[in-house]
Write an enzyme that holds these catalytic residues in place. Structure first.
Site, PDB file in Angstrom:
ATOM      1  CG  ASP A   1      -0.068  -0.055   2.365  1.00 41.61           C
ATOM      2  OD1 ASP A   1       0.363   1.803   2.714  1.00 41.61           O
ATOM      3  OD2 ASP A   1      -0.089  -1.365   3.354  1.00 41.61           O
TER       4      ASP A   1
ATOM      5  CG  ASP B   1       2.085   5.557   5.281  1.00 42.21           C
ATOM      6  OD1 ASP B   1       1.563   3.840   6.468  1.00 42.21           O
ATOM      7  OD2 ASP B   1       2.507   6.019   6.093  1.00 42.21           O
TER       8      ASP B   1
END
Length: 291
Positions: free
Chosen positions: A210, A212
């Site tokens: 991802d 973050d």
């Protein structure tokens, strides 16, 4: 030349190694507590392997409760020479996209709830972690990832946070913009420090799940999306691991970077002043310098 035994510490989503010959789960006792799980041992392409699921099978340990000292001690105790950490991470860089791998070369340690050393009162030692990963092992990881068709980035700074919560937006921006970090995770510290104290070569492969919370188009971390990416990354991670024995070989010369001699000048406590109980616990970690 010593015999190579490759130790893999598998992070979220990686709980075994495919294709091991004579595979067997074995319990290893450690004076530093109970490791995260039994260790899966066997061989791959004629090279001995040992696999330890960092969070335990079924994912029972949080990043804070992982018994890091017991894990590293147990791997050293069964003869592991080279440790490769495979773990999930968030990315602070647009070009380090979900599904990519990053071969880490630096860390910033922001953890605070973990025991970070095998040494202490009665037996003091200070090892250098200026360069906390082994370039030789990192080379092998990069090559193995490329050969497996993975988009891999060589070099990156890993921000180790305590967790288990993900970052606030403000924290994410500080780590990315002010501190220059590349990825963020919760488990490579104190693992890397302990591997250095145990004179084990250590490499870290961070699998991006991802962005973050800093990315304007992605918002906060979405756990459901992370899990989907995690499963794909786990398959890629196993493909990478399968290629490591052929690259590292069954025989291992001394580390050209000195990882396997990290304690050479690190111990400060005079032999007559050392705590016998602590010395006894260090029988595997510091075996080379205690003979």
């Amino acid at each position: 030349m010593a015999k190579t035994i490759i130790g893999i510490i598998g992070g979220s989503g990686i709980y075994d190694i495919d294709g091991l010959k004579d595979a067997e789960w074995q319990a290893v006792e450690s004076p530093w507590g109970t490791p995260s799980d039994e260790i899966l041992t066997g061989s791959l392409d004629g090279v001995e392997m040992a696999f330890l699921p960092r969070h335990g099978r079924g994912h029972v340990h949080s990043p804070t409760t992982v018994p890091y000292r017991a894990n590293i001690d147990a791997l050293k105790r069964i003869g592991v020479t080279d440790v490769i950490s495979v773990s999930a991470c968030g990315s602070f860089r647009e070009e380090m996209a979900p599904g990519d791998f990053v071969v880490i070369d630096q860390f910033i340690d922001r953890t605070f709830g973990r025991e970070k050393s095998f040494f202490g009162t009665g037996f003091v030692a200070h090892v250098s972690v200026a360069h906390p990963t082994c370039p030789r092992l990192s080379d092998a990881c990069e090559t193995a990832a490329k050969d497996a068709g993975i988009n891999v980035h060589r070099g990156g700074t890993y921000l180790a946070m305590e967790g288990p919560q993900f970052s606030t937006l403000a924290e994410s921006k500080v780590y990315r913009e002010s501190w220059g970090c590349d990825v963020i995770g919760m488990t490579n510290m104190p693992e890397a420090k302990l591997a250095r104290e145990a004179e084990l070569c250590y490499a870290s492969v961070a699998m991006v799940t991802d962005y973050d919370s800093w990315h304007p188009d992605h918002g906060e971390v979405d756990v459901s999306e992370i899990i989907k990416t995690l499963m794909g990354n786990a398959d890629k991670g196993r493909e990478m691991v399968r290629r490591l024995p052929a690259l590292l070989g069954a025989q291992r010369p001394p580390c050209p970077h000195g990882c396997d001699r990290a304690l050479e000048y690190a111990i400060l406590t005079h032999p007559d002043a050392r705590d016998p109980a602590l010395v006894a616990k260090l029988d595997a970690v510091a075996a080379r310098v205690l003979v």
